[in-house]
Design a protein around this motif. Structure first.
Motif, short mmCIF file in Angstrom:
data_model
loop_
_atom_site.label_atom_id
_atom_site.label_comp_id
_atom_site.label_asym_id
_atom_site.label_seq_id
_atom_site.Cartn_x
_atom_site.Cartn_y
_atom_site.Cartn_z
N MET A 146 7.84 -40.56 -10.92
CA MET A 146 6.69 -40.78 -10.72
C MET A 146 6.17 -42.07 -11.81
N ASP A 147 5.41 -43.05 -10.84
CA ASP A 147 5.01 -44.48 -11.43
C ASP A 147 4.02 -43.98 -12.43
N MET A 148 4.11 -44.54 -13.73
CA MET A 148 3.17 -44.54 -14.62
C MET A 148 1.99 -45.47 -14.43
N LYS A 149 0.84 -44.73 -14.68
CA LYS A 149 -0.38 -45.52 -14.66
C LYS A 149 -1.13 -45.50 -15.78
N THR A 150 -0.93 -46.55 -16.64
CA THR A 150 -1.78 -46.46 -17.89
C THR A 150 -2.76 -47.37 -18.39
N TYR A 151 -4.12 -46.71 -18.70
CA TYR A 151 -5.42 -47.30 -18.87
C TYR A 151 -5.43 -47.29 -20.49
N ALA A 152 -4.30 -47.07 -21.31
CA ALA A 152 -4.32 -47.32 -22.68
C ALA A 152 -3.72 -48.58 -22.95
N PHE A 153 -3.98 -49.19 -24.08
CA PHE A 153 -3.17 -50.70 -24.44
C PHE A 153 -1.79 -50.59 -24.60
N PRO A 154 -1.06 -51.52 -23.95
CA PRO A 154 -1.29 -52.62 -23.32
C PRO A 154 -2.05 -52.60 -22.04
N GLY A 155 -1.95 -51.28 -21.36
CA GLY A 155 -2.45 -51.36 -19.70
C GLY A 155 -1.03 -51.47 -18.94
N ILE A 156 -1.24 -51.42 -17.83
CA ILE A 156 -0.15 -51.80 -16.77
C ILE A 156 0.54 -53.26 -16.90
N ILE A 157 1.87 -53.37 -17.11
CA ILE A 157 2.47 -54.60 -17.30
C ILE A 157 3.07 -55.12 -16.16
N GLU A 158 3.19 -56.46 -15.41
CA GLU A 158 3.96 -56.69 -14.22
C GLU A 158 5.23 -56.53 -14.38
N ASP A 159 6.14 -56.13 -13.46
CA ASP A 159 7.52 -56.00 -13.52
C ASP A 159 8.45 -56.87 -14.06
N ASP A 160 8.01 -58.16 -13.55
CA ASP A 160 8.89 -59.49 -14.03
C ASP A 160 8.58 -59.84 -15.50
N ILE A 161 7.44 -59.45 -15.93
CA ILE A 161 7.05 -59.59 -17.45
C ILE A 161 7.73 -58.52 -18.14
N LEU A 162 7.93 -57.27 -17.83
CA LEU A 162 8.62 -56.18 -18.57
C LEU A 162 10.37 -56.79 -18.55
N GLN A 163 10.69 -57.37 -17.52
CA GLN A 163 11.97 -57.63 -17.34
C GLN A 163 12.74 -58.67 -18.25
N ILE A 164 11.73 -59.47 -18.84
CA ILE A 164 12.19 -60.36 -19.85
C ILE A 164 12.45 -59.77 -21.06
N LEU A 167 -4.30 -35.49 -17.20
CA LEU A 167 -3.93 -36.71 -16.61
C LEU A 167 -2.49 -37.11 -16.64
N GLN A 168 -1.97 -36.81 -17.96
CA GLN A 168 -0.59 -37.16 -18.24
C GLN A 168 0.64 -36.38 -17.02
N LYS A 169 -0.10 -35.40 -16.79
CA LYS A 169 0.91 -34.61 -15.70
C LYS A 169 0.97 -35.65 -14.45
N HIS A 170 0.08 -36.40 -14.25
CA HIS A 170 -0.16 -37.44 -12.98
C HIS A 170 0.56 -38.61 -13.58
N GLY A 171 1.19 -38.76 -14.70
CA GLY A 171 1.62 -39.98 -15.38
C GLY A 171 0.61 -41.07 -15.64
N ILE A 172 -0.70 -40.50 -15.91
CA ILE A 172 -1.90 -41.34 -16.22
C ILE A 172 -2.12 -41.22 -17.83
N PHE A 173 -2.51 -42.38 -18.53
CA PHE A 173 -2.96 -42.20 -19.80
C PHE A 173 -4.34 -42.75 -20.10
N ILE A 174 -5.21 -42.44 -20.51
CA ILE A 174 -6.43 -42.67 -20.73
C ILE A 174 -6.48 -42.66 -22.62
N MET A 175 -7.36 -43.24 -23.01
CA MET A 175 -7.49 -43.13 -24.79
C MET A 175 -8.52 -42.17 -25.12
N PRO A 176 -8.28 -41.22 -25.88
CA PRO A 176 -9.25 -40.35 -26.52
C PRO A 176 -9.89 -40.98 -27.59
#
Ligand code: PLP
Length: 348
Positions: A1-19, A305-314
């Motif tokens: 499952m693709d993670m969708k995070t709305y907690a910091f730092p948020g979703i980061i582009e793949d090519d930046i992660l690859q660095i 939300l985490q069951k759907h791979g989604i993070f928000i911040m309490p």
């Protein structure tokens, strides 16, 4: 499952992660010095701190705050602090911990500062340094740096601002606002992995005779090494490479465009909040996050939300949640997020 995070730092582009996923080049090289020097000049440009310097610490943001208290505030003497939530209170705790004389002003949750009251308290106390957040990330409230700056100018107080969650999300010009010191870290506006923190020193702040209270975070030692583009100790090499790529992209797009993208997503999500009836308490909401109250099932929300791979911040407050707008998500992602929150909220 693709993670969708709305907690910091948020979703980061793949090519930046690859660095950050490759072999680690050696840092005591002319190549790495070049990366750091370019980082410094791009960052100074982005925050309007021409003539100043940026120190790079391998740490989270709080260490940068602590370094400022130990090296700078301790040298200047006393501090007046805006205690506007979790992060404002951290300045209070740091000053207490390090025995710095201080006074603080408590700001009710998600409210603005009473600036005339502030001015009066500053005139009475006459602090050497003013410590605040630009954006109090625990509630989503943005403070008015123009008004704060005017009060600091009138009272001759050195202005230090935690811009950890406003750098690259709000207009920010250190020289125009007369900010002497600003701190940020990689996992917020830079939308990069956590692990590096930055301290911006204005031309004016560089003239101070810094205290030496912290061997690792010593300003003088860090500034000396910075002259050859190096840090005194092993840096988080790949994060500094990611800063380089991120800032090149940001400057190529234009900082105004970077800020506007975050702002547009914040406004879009707040429309969704209005549609679903979720109250946004901040009287002056910042672009970086939206903090909002749900009505029901808040104990379930994050784990469902985490069951759907989604993070928000309490947050410490009951029923209060925060969604970051710093990441590479889209308005369509926000539609899906809001509809899922609403579905969980309305479960029996
Ligand atoms: C995130 C944040 C910090 C620093 O937290 P760390 O976990 O130490 O990186 C400090 N101030 C504000 C306003 C923040 O948003």
């Amino acid at each position: 499952m693709d993670m969708k995070t709305y907690a910091f730092p948020g979703i980061i582009e793949d090519d930046i992660l690859q660095i950050g996923a490759g072999q680690i080049p050696y840092m005591r090289t002319a190549w790495f010095s070049g990366v750091m020097k370019e980082n410094e000049s791009m960052l100074l440009d982005a925050i309007g701190c021409q003539g100043g310097r940026v120190m790079f610490f391998t740490s989270s943001g709080t260490a940068a705050m602590e370094s400022v208290v130990q090296n700078y505030v301790a040298a200047k003497g006393s501090a007046f602090i805006i205690d506007g939530g979790t992060f404002g209170h951290r300045w209070v705790q740091l000053c207490e911990y390090h025995g710095i004389e201080h006074e603080s002003m408590q700001i009710p949750f998600a409210q603005d500062i009473d600036y005339s009251d502030l001015e009066e308290r500053m005139r009475n106390y006459r602090p050497a340094v003013f410590l605040c957040q630009h954006h109090e990330t625990s509630s989503g409230q943005l403070f008015d740096l123009k008004r704060i700056s005017a009060i600091c100018r009138k009272t001759g107080t050195s202005l230090v601002v935690d811009v950890i969650s406003s750098f690259l999300a709000e207009q920010l010009d250190m020289n125009a606002l007369g900010i002497d010191v600003a701190v940020t870290s990689t996992q917020k506006g830079l939308n990069l992995p956590p692990g590096a923190a930055l301290v911006f020193l204005s031309e004016n702040a560089l003239k101070v005779d810094f205290r030496h209270n912290n061997y690792y975070l010593d300003f003088q030692d860090n500034l000396k090494n910075l002259e050859r583009g190096q840090t005194p100790f092993s840096p988080a090499t790949t994060i500094f490479m990611q800063i380089n790529e991120r800032m090149r992209r940001n400057l190529a797009r234009g900082i105004d465009d970077v800020i506007d993208t975050t702002r547009q997503k914040a406004l879009y999500f707040r429309e969704l909040c209005a549609r679903y009836g979720w109250e946004v308490p901040a009287s002056n909401p910042a672009n970086a996050i939206t903090g909002f109250f749900v009505h029901r099932n808040s104990a379930l929300l994050c784990s469902e939300l985490q069951k759907h791979g989604i993070f928000i911040m309490p947050c410490g407050k009951p029923d209060f949640f925060r969604v970051s707008h710093m990441g590479a998500d889209t308005c369509q992602d926000l539609d899906e997020l809001a509809s899922l929150i609403s579905e969980i909220e309305n479960r029996a």
